[in-house]
Design a protein around this motif. Structure first.
Motif, PDB file in Angstrom:
ATOM      1  N   ILE A 165       0.840  -1.199   0.000  1.00  0.00           N
ATOM      2  CA  ILE A 165       0.000   0.000   0.000  1.00  0.00           C
ATOM      3  C   ILE A 165       0.874   1.247   0.000  1.00  0.00           C
ATOM      4  N   ILE A 166       0.501   2.196  -0.826  1.00  0.00           N
ATOM      5  CA  ILE A 166       1.003   3.566  -0.707  1.00  0.00           C
ATOM      6  C   ILE A 166      -0.142   4.410  -0.180  1.00  0.00           C
ATOM      7  N   ASN A 179       4.705   3.904   2.413  1.00  0.00           N
ATOM      8  CA  ASN A 179       4.677   2.751   1.517  1.00  0.00           C
ATOM      9  C   ASN A 179       5.130   1.529   2.295  1.00  0.00           C
ATOM     10  N   GLY A 180       4.368   0.427   2.201  1.00  0.00           N
ATOM     11  CA  GLY A 180       4.790  -0.778   2.890  1.00  0.00           C
ATOM     12  C   GLY A 180       3.868  -1.951   2.660  1.00  0.00           C
ATOM     13  N   VAL A 181       4.336  -3.130   3.075  1.00  0.00           N
ATOM     14  CA  VAL A 181       3.550  -4.355   2.968  1.00  0.00           C
ATOM     15  C   VAL A 181       3.108  -4.858   4.333  1.00  0.00           C
ATOM     16  N   THR A 236       6.518  -1.066  -5.988  1.00  0.00           N
ATOM     17  CA  THR A 236       5.309  -0.605  -6.681  1.00  0.00           C
ATOM     18  C   THR A 236       4.077  -1.041  -5.890  1.00  0.00           C
ATOM     19  N   PRO A 237       3.149  -0.133  -5.648  1.00  0.00           N
ATOM     20  CA  PRO A 237       2.000  -0.484  -4.805  1.00  0.00           C
ATOM     21  C   PRO A 237       0.982  -1.363  -5.530  1.00  0.00           C
ATOM     22  N   SER A 313       1.048  14.933  -5.979  1.00  0.00           N
ATOM     23  CA  SER A 313       1.514  13.686  -5.370  1.00  0.00           C
ATOM     24  C   SER A 313       1.112  12.483  -6.212  1.00  0.00           C
ATOM     25  N   MET A 314      -0.098  12.492  -6.751  1.00  0.00           N
ATOM     26  CA  MET A 314      -0.526  11.392  -7.611  1.00  0.00           C
ATOM     27  C   MET A 314       0.287  11.372  -8.906  1.00  0.00           C
ATOM     28  N   ARG A 315       0.561  12.539  -9.453  1.00  0.00           N
ATOM     29  CA  ARG A 315       1.345  12.603 -10.681  1.00  0.00           C
ATOM     30  C   ARG A 315       2.784  12.116 -10.438  1.00  0.00           C
ATOM     31  N   ALA A 316       3.367  12.529  -9.318  1.00  0.00           N
ATOM     32  CA  ALA A 316       4.747  12.146  -9.024  1.00  0.00           C
ATOM     33  C   ALA A 316       4.889  10.639  -8.823  1.00  0.00           C
ATOM     34  N   LEU A 317       3.824  10.019  -8.337  1.00  0.00           N
ATOM     35  CA  LEU A 317       3.854   8.583  -8.055  1.00  0.00           C
ATOM     36  C   LEU A 317       3.207   7.757  -9.165  1.00  0.00           C
TER      37      LEU A 317
END
Length: 367
Positions: A165-166, A179-181, A236-237, A313-317
């Motif tokens: 998840i991001i 970001n993490g699992v 990658t999320p 933030s959405m564009r950067a990611l």
């Protein structure tokens, strides 16, 4: 101030019986007590009190929610200090909310502050006044721990099946990214890119001019570059999530279900819908934006800046769609509190000046 009762109160001290052990296995006593907790959140714009009934392993049940709009970040003067008037209003509100928590039967009040108090040069003096005059020990969260606790809430909401998840969270003073699992994110960041902060620094005109909006867009892209690269380096999320009132408002403005539909209704925000929304609301005055469904009067002045941060933030990611999670920082703090009591670890290892936020004896602390 708004006080919103959410459900009738169950009996205090209610317990569920421990699970019965299978034949031939070692029996262990499990005692799951329901406790009533209060979470007092001092943000850049509002002070919120959430009263919940909670137990470890269970779903925290909100019982009431109380909110007051202080705009504390606007009470910081040119020297970076919270003004006397701003501190007075904060203390008056905390004192009132502590009494509400007490009358609601809370066994403990966890009181914490985020970026506005954290960034103030006289934060120690203000915290000392709060404790002396109200008996409440207000703790200051680091930005990175805001990000960590919010991620914990998101993970518990979506579960392990969500995979990596991001999460993005836009506050009044800062943007949290993680970001993490697992329940602890591999990367947790906090950037000074809150909607209120950027409105004051970049979008002072009403409505903001196209040139100024364009300049802020370009500046945000540059500010996001390093953070987004660090976040994506972790992986990658499988799921992109957004929390906070800002993201909920933006989703509502682009067609998501209203809050009255309940927290379990799926809500999303798309990059395309967000771009179209920015084109629309950036040409409106604050008064006109406040008339839109899903935008409160206190959020209307900063919704354009919030939308631009969300877009950047959405564009950067390279994220096209985010799911809106109803749980965020307050729920994360509650969940961590229950976990810490069970496993004996600190509430937040490095962010709180003390583990937990215990109310002091009012008669002993007040003069």
């Amino acid at each position: 101030m708004l006080i919103a009762p959410l459900a009738p109160s169950p009996l205090r001290g209610w317990e569920v019986p421990p699970p019965r052990a299978a034949s031939g296995t070692h029996r262990r006593t499990a005692k799951l007590c329901l406790v009533r907790l209060g979470v007092l959140d001092v943000g850049s714009n509002t002070v919120n009190l959430l009263v919940v009934d909670a137990r470890r392993g269970g779903h925290p049940t909100p019982m009431s929610s109380t909110k007051a709009t202080l705009r504390l970040a606007e009470s910081i003067d040119g020297s970076g200090k919270i003004t006397r008037k701003g501190a007075d209003k904060l203390i008056e509100t905390i004192d009132e909310f502590e009494k509400i928590a007490d009358s609601s039967g809370c066994s403990e009040l966890m009181a914490f502050a985020t970026s506005a108090v954290r960034d103030a040069k006289n934060s120690d003096d203000v915290l000392a006044r709060v404790r002396k005059e109200t008996g409440v020990q207000l703790q200051v969260l680091r930005g990175v721990d805001e990000s960590r606790l919010t991620f914990l809430a998101v993970r518990r909401w979506y579960g392990w099946s969500a995979g990596r998840i991001i999460n993005l969270d836009i506050g009044g003073g800062s943007l949290e990214m993680s970001n993490g699992v697992d329940e602890e994110p591999e990367v947790a960041l906090s950037l000074p890119l809150g909607a209120g902060r950027l409105t004051r620094e970049w979008l002072k005109d009403d409505p903001p001019g196209r040139r100024r909006v364009g300049m802020l867009r370009d500046w945000l892209d540059a500010e996001m570059a390093d953070a987004s690269a660090k976040l994506l380096d972790a992986g990658t999320p499988d799921l992109a999530v957004a929390t906070s009132k800002t993201f909920r408002s933006l989703a509502r403005l682009t067609g998501a279900a209203p809050s009255a539909a309940g927290p379990r209704v799926k809500r999303t925000l798309t990059a395309n819908g967000l771009r179209q929304l920015i084109s629309f609301i950036s040409r409106m005055t604050t008064a006109d934006r406040a008339e839109l469904e899903g935008v409160s009067a206190e959020r209307a002045p900063q919704i354009v800046a919030g939308a631009l941060v969300a877009e950047a933030s959405m564009r950067a990611l390279s994220i096209e769609t985010v799911d809106i999670c109803p749980w965020a920082l307050r729920e994360g703090l509650i969940l961590r509190k229950l976990d810490s009591e069970a496993d004996g670890t600190a509430l937040v290892e490095t962010s709180l000046r003390d583990a937990g936020s215990q109310r002091a004896d009012r008669n002993g602390d007040k003069k």
